[in-house]
Design a protein around this motif. Sequence first.
Motif, PDB file in Angstrom:
ATOM      1  N   LEU A 386       0.834  -1.201   0.000  1.00 33.43           N
ATOM      2  CA  LEU A 386       0.000   0.000   0.000  1.00 33.43           C
ATOM      3  C   LEU A 386       0.869   1.251   0.000  1.00 33.43           C
ATOM      4  N   THR A 387       2.064   1.136   0.579  1.00 30.54           N
ATOM      5  CA  THR A 387       3.023   2.243   0.497  1.00 30.54           C
ATOM      6  C   THR A 387       3.363   2.533  -0.959  1.00 30.54           C
ATOM      7  N   ARG A 388       3.562   1.495  -1.744  1.00 28.03           N
ATOM      8  CA  ARG A 388       3.877   1.689  -3.160  1.00 28.03           C
ATOM      9  C   ARG A 388       2.695   2.341  -3.876  1.00 28.03           C
ATOM     10  N   GLY A 389       1.481   1.957  -3.504  1.00 30.20           N
ATOM     11  CA  GLY A 389       0.311   2.590  -4.115  1.00 30.20           C
ATOM     12  C   GLY A 389       0.263   4.074  -3.833  1.00 30.20           C
ATOM     13  N   ILE A 390       0.572   4.455  -2.597  1.00 29.53           N
ATOM     14  CA  ILE A 390       0.601   5.873  -2.239  1.00 29.53           C
ATOM     15  C   ILE A 390       1.669   6.611  -3.036  1.00 29.53           C
ATOM     16  N   LEU A 391       2.862   6.025  -3.120  1.00 32.06           N
ATOM     17  CA  LEU A 391       3.950   6.672  -3.862  1.00 32.06           C
ATOM     18  C   LEU A 391       3.618   6.774  -5.348  1.00 32.06           C
ATOM     19  N   ASN A 392       2.961   5.756  -5.915  1.00 35.30           N
ATOM     20  CA  ASN A 392       2.557   5.816  -7.324  1.00 35.30           C
ATOM     21  C   ASN A 392       1.562   6.954  -7.557  1.00 35.30           C
ATOM     22  N   ALA A 393       0.617   7.118  -6.630  1.00 36.02           N
ATOM     23  CA  ALA A 393      -0.356   8.208  -6.755  1.00 36.02           C
ATOM     24  C   ALA A 393       0.332   9.561  -6.674  1.00 36.02           C
ATOM     25  N   MET A 394       1.305   9.684  -5.803  1.00 34.59           N
ATOM     26  CA  MET A 394       2.030  10.948  -5.667  1.00 34.59           C
ATOM     27  C   MET A 394       2.807  11.267  -6.941  1.00 34.59           C
ATOM     28  N   ARG A 395       3.358  10.232  -7.567  1.00 31.44           N
ATOM     29  CA  ARG A 395       4.075  10.466  -8.830  1.00 31.44           C
ATOM     30  C   ARG A 395       3.122  10.774  -9.978  1.00 31.44           C
ATOM     31  N   ALA A 396       1.941  10.142  -9.988  1.00 36.72           N
ATOM     32  CA  ALA A 396       1.004  10.319 -11.105  1.00 36.72           C
ATOM     33  C   ALA A 396       0.332  11.683 -11.080  1.00 36.72           C
ATOM     34  N   PHE A 397       0.133  12.254  -9.878  1.00 34.31           N
ATOM     35  CA  PHE A 397      -0.581  13.531  -9.759  1.00 34.31           C
ATOM     36  C   PHE A 397       0.252  14.497  -8.915  1.00 34.31           C
ATOM     37  N   PRO A 398       1.355  14.982  -9.480  1.00 33.71           N
ATOM     38  CA  PRO A 398       2.258  15.826  -8.685  1.00 33.71           C
ATOM     39  C   PRO A 398       1.665  17.173  -8.299  1.00 33.71           C
ATOM     40  N   ARG A 399       0.600  17.628  -8.994  1.00 39.84           N
ATOM     41  CA  ARG A 399       0.027  18.936  -8.689  1.00 39.84           C
ATOM     42  C   ARG A 399      -1.208  18.839  -7.798  1.00 39.84           C
ATOM     43  N   SER A 400      -1.572  17.648  -7.371  1.00 42.14           N
ATOM     44  CA  SER A 400      -2.724  17.484  -6.483  1.00 42.14           C
ATOM     45  C   SER A 400      -2.270  17.644  -5.041  1.00 42.14           C
ATOM     46  N   ARG A 401      -2.648  18.755  -4.430  1.00 44.16           N
ATOM     47  CA  ARG A 401      -2.230  18.995  -3.054  1.00 44.16           C
ATOM     48  C   ARG A 401      -2.827  17.958  -2.108  1.00 44.16           C
ATOM     49  N   THR A 402      -4.066  17.528  -2.390  1.00 47.56           N
ATOM     50  CA  THR A 402      -4.708  16.534  -1.530  1.00 47.56           C
ATOM     51  C   THR A 402      -3.901  15.234  -1.506  1.00 47.56           C
ATOM     52  N   ILE A 403      -3.548  14.737  -2.695  1.00 46.32           N
ATOM     53  CA  ILE A 403      -2.803  13.475  -2.769  1.00 46.32           C
ATOM     54  C   ILE A 403      -1.429  13.627  -2.133  1.00 46.32           C
ATOM     55  N   GLN A 404      -0.745  14.725  -2.411  1.00 42.10           N
ATOM     56  CA  GLN A 404       0.601  14.902  -1.873  1.00 42.10           C
ATOM     57  C   GLN A 404       0.574  15.037  -0.355  1.00 42.10           C
ATOM     58  N   THR A 405      -0.391  15.799   0.171  1.00 41.45           N
ATOM     59  CA  THR A 405      -0.472  15.977   1.622  1.00 41.45           C
ATOM     60  C   THR A 405      -0.831  14.666   2.316  1.00 41.45           C
ATOM     61  N   CYS A 406      -1.841  13.974   1.775  1.00 43.67           N
ATOM     62  CA  CYS A 406      -2.249  12.702   2.381  1.00 43.67           C
ATOM     63  C   CYS A 406      -1.141  11.657   2.257  1.00 43.67           C
ATOM     64  N   GLY A 407      -0.429  11.656   1.136  1.00 44.39           N
ATOM     65  CA  GLY A 407       0.674  10.723   0.977  1.00 44.39           C
ATOM     66  C   GLY A 407       1.769  10.958   2.000  1.00 44.39           C
ATOM     67  N   CYS A 408       2.157  12.214   2.185  1.00 42.95           N
ATOM     68  CA  CYS A 408       3.189  12.524   3.180  1.00 42.95           C
ATOM     69  C   CYS A 408       2.698  12.215   4.589  1.00 42.95           C
ATOM     70  N   ARG A 409       1.406  12.481   4.840  1.00 38.55           N
ATOM     71  CA  ARG A 409       0.856  12.168   6.167  1.00 38.55           C
ATOM     72  C   ARG A 409       0.894  10.661   6.426  1.00 38.55           C
ATOM     73  N   SER A 410       0.555   9.875   5.410  1.00 36.50           N
ATOM     74  CA  SER A 410       0.579   8.424   5.562  1.00 36.50           C
ATOM     75  C   SER A 410       1.981   7.932   5.876  1.00 36.50           C
ATOM     76  N   LEU A 411       2.961   8.421   5.127  1.00 36.15           N
ATOM     77  CA  LEU A 411       4.336   7.983   5.344  1.00 36.15           C
ATOM     78  C   LEU A 411       4.856   8.427   6.705  1.00 36.15           C
ATOM     79  N   SER A 412       4.386   9.590   7.189  1.00 34.20           N
ATOM     80  CA  SER A 412       4.893  10.106   8.464  1.00 34.20           C
ATOM     81  C   SER A 412       4.299   9.384   9.654  1.00 34.20           C
ATOM     82  N   GLN A 413       3.096   8.792   9.502  1.00 38.42           N
ATOM     83  CA  GLN A 413       2.419   8.161  10.630  1.00 38.42           C
ATOM     84  C   GLN A 413       2.439   6.633  10.558  1.00 38.42           C
ATOM     85  N   TRP A 414       3.138   6.081   9.590  1.00 34.75           N
ATOM     86  CA  TRP A 414       3.053   4.641   9.331  1.00 34.75           C
ATOM     87  C   TRP A 414       3.512   3.829  10.529  1.00 34.75           C
ATOM     88  N   SER A 415       2.755   2.785  10.827  1.00 33.75           N
ATOM     89  CA  SER A 415       3.162   1.811  11.840  1.00 33.75           C
ATOM     90  C   SER A 415       3.336   0.472  11.143  1.00 33.75           C
TER      91      SER A 415
END
Length: 776
Positions: A386-415
């Motif tokens: 699922l981490t790879r899915g998040i990173l793929n979304a961040m690469r596919a939509f670099p101008r989407s603030r929602t995706i980039q913010t949520c992606g960074c939040r996911s990576l920062s809080q991952w357990s």
Amino acid sequence: VLFRSMEELPRHFICCITEDIMTDPVMTEDGHSYERTAIEAWFNRQDDRGRSLPATSPLTGLRMRSTELRPNYALRQAIEAFLQEHPKQQQRERTYQDLQFAIQEHERQMENHLEKLHLQLDEERRSRERLQRELEQVRRLHTVQKTGGVEEAVKKIIEIRQKCGDEGFVLQSMTDFPTSESLQSEACLTLYTFVLRNHRKQWSIVKNGGIVSILAAMYAFPGSETLQANAIGAIGVLAHNIYNNRTISIADIAGIEKIVRAVYDFPQSLNVQENAIWALAKLIAHADNRDAVDWFFDARYDLFLDAMRSFPLSEKIQEYGCLALVKMLPSGRFTLSDGDGDMIYRSDFDVIEAAMYAFPQSKKIQEYASQIVAILSNLRCLKASLTRGILNAMRAFPRSRTIQTCGCRSLSQWSFTEDEGVDFKTVVANDLDLLFSVMRAFPQSKKLQEYACSALAKLEETDSDGSNAIARVAEVEPIMVAMRAFPLSAAVQSSACSALHTLALNVDNNGSIAAAGGVELILTAMRALPHVRHLQSRACDALTELAQNDDNRSASAAGGGVELILTAMRAFGQFCNVTLLLHRMGCLEEHYASLNFAGAVSNMRDEPRSAKAQEHGCLALGRKEGTVKSGHIELIMAAMRAFPQSKSVQSSACFALCHLAVNDNNKASIAAAGGIAMILTAMRTLPQSENVQQYGCSSLNYLVINNNDNRTSIVGAGGIALILAAMRAFPQSEKVQQCACSALLHLVNEATRNSVAAEGGVELILTAMQRMNLRT
């Protein structure tokens, strides 16, 4: 009239085309003068077919051989001189120009208005003719009703009314023929089409009882798949208006329950499932009260997940299923479980992951899925895939603030578990450039900068000694930009300090951090936010690692770092890394009395898996004078066994044993606890750590003094070979050479003299003496 005055205006000042005073007079080949813009427009005239007309003189009408224009400076100067001598005439000239412009503008507006009126009249005429034709058809169909073809006639009337946009007749037909399944289905589809074509129809349909009629049709024909699908679709397009109007009954549980019932009645119908998931998602998304959402939790929230599993290739179901979950998650009712009785299960996240991989180019799906993962990222349920899915979304939509913010939040809080941690490190560490590019793309987004820095810091959990991919990163400027952009944000500053701490775990990055002004920014953050405990702690962590670099130590001392560290320590109690930080800055002895060593030893015992607690505890024990308890030595041994690959823990432990071995009463206790073997193991395991080699040699030196048993143990375990290896590894380190020579001084005797010489010991000692001018 405005130009006529007591002061007669010379006629040759006026352009014969504009009949106005010239401001930029030019002369044609026939010697006449005109206003430049006017004569250029005259020469560019075209006929009705768009062909250019021949150039002629505006005054004489004769054809001109050339359209070349020459400025008439003399006339221009004469006009300007006249206007200066006659200011009233100049004012009249300006007034005339303003009036002329106003008149022209008014004429243009009138022409546009008349043209619009003509178009409206034509449209009304065509509409009236069309309605007259439709009315004749309705009259004929009403005649058909009297002969018995009622349902067929009404269906055709609905088709006609659909074209005309008459929702009132459609609703009346539903009321007049409640037992006609085909008519009710056709009517629901018509209402659905009305709103899709014209959203202004929403309120009219709702006001005239459309919702009640649709629900009545659903209750009357629960087994009709087509009718249920059409009715649910109609409710979906009306969802926004439903919740904005409190008088409509769909907002209560009964209306939603009917939609849910249709979902369970037709589990294999793509049409029903798509319309139902769409309608329910819109009802939840636009709910002003939370009754609908609460009902879902009290019933079965997994309705959306089941539909997403059953129709994995339906983009509509995946999109609106994710949207519904996004709106339901913030209520905080989700808990994690592997069994029955809780709200959400680990397997449920496979559905979200499948949606992300099935529709990688759907921005909406990626945004909603990213939000779900971000909200639940603190649960121990998300896999590395699922981490790879998040990173793929961040690469596919670099101008989407929602995706980039949520992606960074996911990576920062991952357990993650230990096995997943390896995957997390492998996947994320190879995409660090992505995190830096996100920080550059949205420099003013506070949350994004905070989460991105936290994601960088998160890698410390899988890379405690900085030896993996994080060590290859030297680009720290985005972190510096974030700290400068949000100087008073405790979250951003804390996350940035944590990120710098992680980067500084590899000493190769310290130079880049120093060049970017990292030390100054950390000190500025400590000075600006003195009452934020977690920031002060993380800042000390970062300064501790950066203090391994001479430039950083100097910058920290020059910027008042020692005073800030001591102030934080007095305000919040001692942090576990303060001792090491002061030790590296060379001022530990000066501030020795200020440190709480008893608390450090207690933390060492209470937190056996914390490398920082063990490191600080070892340093504290190393400063203890006199004979120590055997339990304290056991704590040092336990720390060395728990973190065999940690340079900081091993060097701190060797530092402690070095200072404790100065007291003769401690030497036997250290040897009995296995200290000699642990020191030699540390030197053998970490041959490139200068601190480990320095304090290891120094420990061996003090253990041997006045203790022949220890000498025998060290020699027998290969201690001399390790000391010589340290001298070879760090020929430029004066401290290593001094400690090694001191150890050899006390280890070499009649039995070991020849072996030392055979291994090149004499040459190493002579080289050290030449380079360092060692007296020993």
